[in-house]
Design a protein around this motif. Sequence first.
Motif, short mmCIF file in Angstrom:
data_model
loop_
_atom_site.label_atom_id
_atom_site.label_comp_id
_atom_site.label_asym_id
_atom_site.label_seq_id
_atom_site.Cartn_x
_atom_site.Cartn_y
_atom_site.Cartn_z
N LYS A 145 8.70 -9.05 -40.98
CA LYS A 145 7.64 -8.03 -41.05
C LYS A 145 7.94 -6.83 -40.15
CE LYS A 145 4.41 -11.84 -41.54
NZ LYS A 145 3.59 -12.72 -40.73
N THR A 146 9.08 -6.87 -39.48
CA THR A 146 9.43 -5.82 -38.50
C THR A 146 9.84 -4.53 -39.20
OG1 THR A 146 10.22 -7.55 -37.01
CG2 THR A 146 10.97 -5.34 -36.53
N LYS A 147 9.44 -3.42 -38.60
CA LYS A 147 9.85 -2.12 -39.13
C LYS A 147 11.36 -1.98 -38.97
CE LYS A 147 5.53 0.28 -38.10
NZ LYS A 147 4.87 1.28 -37.26
N SER A 148 11.99 -1.30 -39.92
CA SER A 148 13.44 -1.19 -39.96
C SER A 148 14.04 -0.68 -38.65
CB SER A 148 13.88 -0.27 -41.10
OG SER A 148 13.48 -0.85 -42.33
N GLU A 149 13.37 0.30 -38.03
CA GLU A 149 13.93 0.88 -36.80
C GLU A 149 13.91 -0.11 -35.62
OE1 GLU A 149 9.66 2.68 -37.12
OE2 GLU A 149 11.31 2.18 -38.47
N ASN A 150 13.11 -1.18 -35.73
CA ASN A 150 13.05 -2.17 -34.64
C ASN A 150 13.87 -3.44 -34.91
OD1 ASN A 150 11.21 -0.46 -33.34
ND2 ASN A 150 9.47 -1.43 -34.32
N LEU A 151 14.53 -3.48 -36.06
CA LEU A 151 15.27 -4.69 -36.46
C LEU A 151 16.37 -5.05 -35.46
CD1 LEU A 151 15.73 -4.52 -40.34
CD2 LEU A 151 14.31 -6.08 -39.03
N HIS A 152 17.11 -4.04 -35.03
CA HIS A 152 18.27 -4.32 -34.18
C HIS A 152 17.86 -5.04 -32.89
CE1 HIS A 152 22.11 -3.80 -32.15
NE2 HIS A 152 22.62 -3.57 -33.36
N GLY A 153 16.84 -4.55 -32.23
CA GLY A 153 16.37 -5.16 -30.98
C GLY A 153 15.87 -6.58 -31.18
N LYS A 154 15.10 -6.78 -32.25
CA LYS A 154 14.56 -8.12 -32.53
C LYS A 154 15.66 -9.09 -32.94
CE LYS A 154 9.65 -7.88 -33.39
NZ LYS A 154 8.55 -8.19 -34.28
N ALA A 155 16.60 -8.60 -33.75
CA ALA A 155 17.71 -9.45 -34.19
C ALA A 155 18.52 -9.93 -32.99
CB ALA A 155 18.61 -8.68 -35.17
N GLU A 156 18.77 -9.02 -32.08
CA GLU A 156 19.52 -9.37 -30.87
C GLU A 156 18.77 -10.42 -30.04
OE1 GLU A 156 21.18 -7.00 -26.98
OE2 GLU A 156 21.04 -5.88 -28.87
N LYS A 157 17.48 -10.25 -29.92
CA LYS A 157 16.66 -11.18 -29.14
C LYS A 157 16.66 -12.59 -29.78
CE LYS A 157 12.13 -11.78 -27.07
NZ LYS A 157 10.72 -11.58 -27.20
N ILE A 158 16.47 -12.64 -31.09
CA ILE A 158 16.46 -13.93 -31.81
C ILE A 158 17.83 -14.60 -31.69
CG2 ILE A 158 16.33 -15.01 -34.10
CD1 ILE A 158 14.13 -12.93 -34.78
N TYR A 159 18.88 -13.80 -31.86
CA TYR A 159 20.23 -14.36 -31.77
C TYR A 159 20.47 -14.96 -30.37
CZ TYR A 159 25.24 -14.77 -31.33
OH TYR A 159 26.50 -15.26 -31.09
N GLU A 160 20.13 -14.22 -29.33
CA GLU A 160 20.37 -14.69 -27.96
C GLU A 160 19.51 -15.91 -27.61
OE1 GLU A 160 19.76 -11.30 -25.44
OE2 GLU A 160 21.62 -10.34 -26.09
N GLU A 161 18.29 -15.93 -28.11
CA GLU A 161 17.36 -17.01 -27.75
C GLU A 161 17.62 -18.30 -28.52
OE1 GLU A 161 12.56 -17.58 -26.99
OE2 GLU A 161 13.30 -15.72 -27.86
N PHE A 162 18.03 -18.19 -29.80
CA PHE A 162 18.11 -19.38 -30.65
C PHE A 162 19.48 -19.69 -31.27
CE2 PHE A 162 13.70 -17.76 -31.05
CZ PHE A 162 13.00 -18.88 -30.63
N VAL A 163 20.31 -18.68 -31.49
CA VAL A 163 21.49 -18.89 -32.33
C VAL A 163 22.79 -19.03 -31.53
CG1 VAL A 163 22.86 -17.96 -34.25
CG2 VAL A 163 20.38 -17.65 -34.23
N GLN A 164 23.01 -18.18 -30.55
CA GLN A 164 24.31 -18.21 -29.87
C GLN A 164 24.56 -19.59 -29.24
OE1 GLN A 164 24.22 -14.96 -27.07
NE2 GLN A 164 23.17 -16.14 -25.48
#
Length: 199
Positions: free
Chosen positions: A113-132
């Motif tokens: 549901k995130t606005k396109s301009e905020n995707l990069h920041g949220k993607a980075e946060k999700i990746y660092e918190e759950f994926v890496q």
Amino acid sequence: MPGFFFSHNDMTELNGKEDCKLAEGKVHRKKQKAFGADLKSYLKCMVPHIESGIKTFNSRNVTLSAEEVIQWSQSLEKLLASQSGQDVFREFLRSEFSEENMEFWLACEDYKKTKSENLHGKAEKIYEEFVQSDAIKQINIDYQMREATAKKAQDPTHSSFDEAQKTVYILMERDSYPRFLKSKSYLNLLNQLQTNTPK
């Protein structure tokens, strides 16, 4: 006490400690009776933090019905569609030390549901918190999916985490969800609501 020698001062101190223990014992017995008094306290014993979940329903003025709780048993989708269901399921997962799956799934739902301009920041946060690979709340996905998700997160779109989210959903559906339906936290909550439902 055989084998222990105390000076007079030590004995006075010991008696004081024993008095405290007796007093604590009385308080403990009172607490035990209170714990059996109502279901919320009982659930708190069975599943850590479940009471906070129940309080959350009350503070939101959400009234749980037996029908809604029965619907949770129809599918994981129906359980997750209910805010109350999410809360109770999350507490169950926390008791099994696997709440990262639910948190990741919810983070992905929010991400979509995130606005396109905020995707990069949220993607980075999700990746660092759950994926890496050294993430604090690392989800259970294989190496190939971890790598593929990492690439997608570098150039994020709204579907960057879809595959990983689907994998985690299936894992919850096959593993945690059936255990949740058999858990005392779920069965006792359902039983309480059915008992309190006027016939």
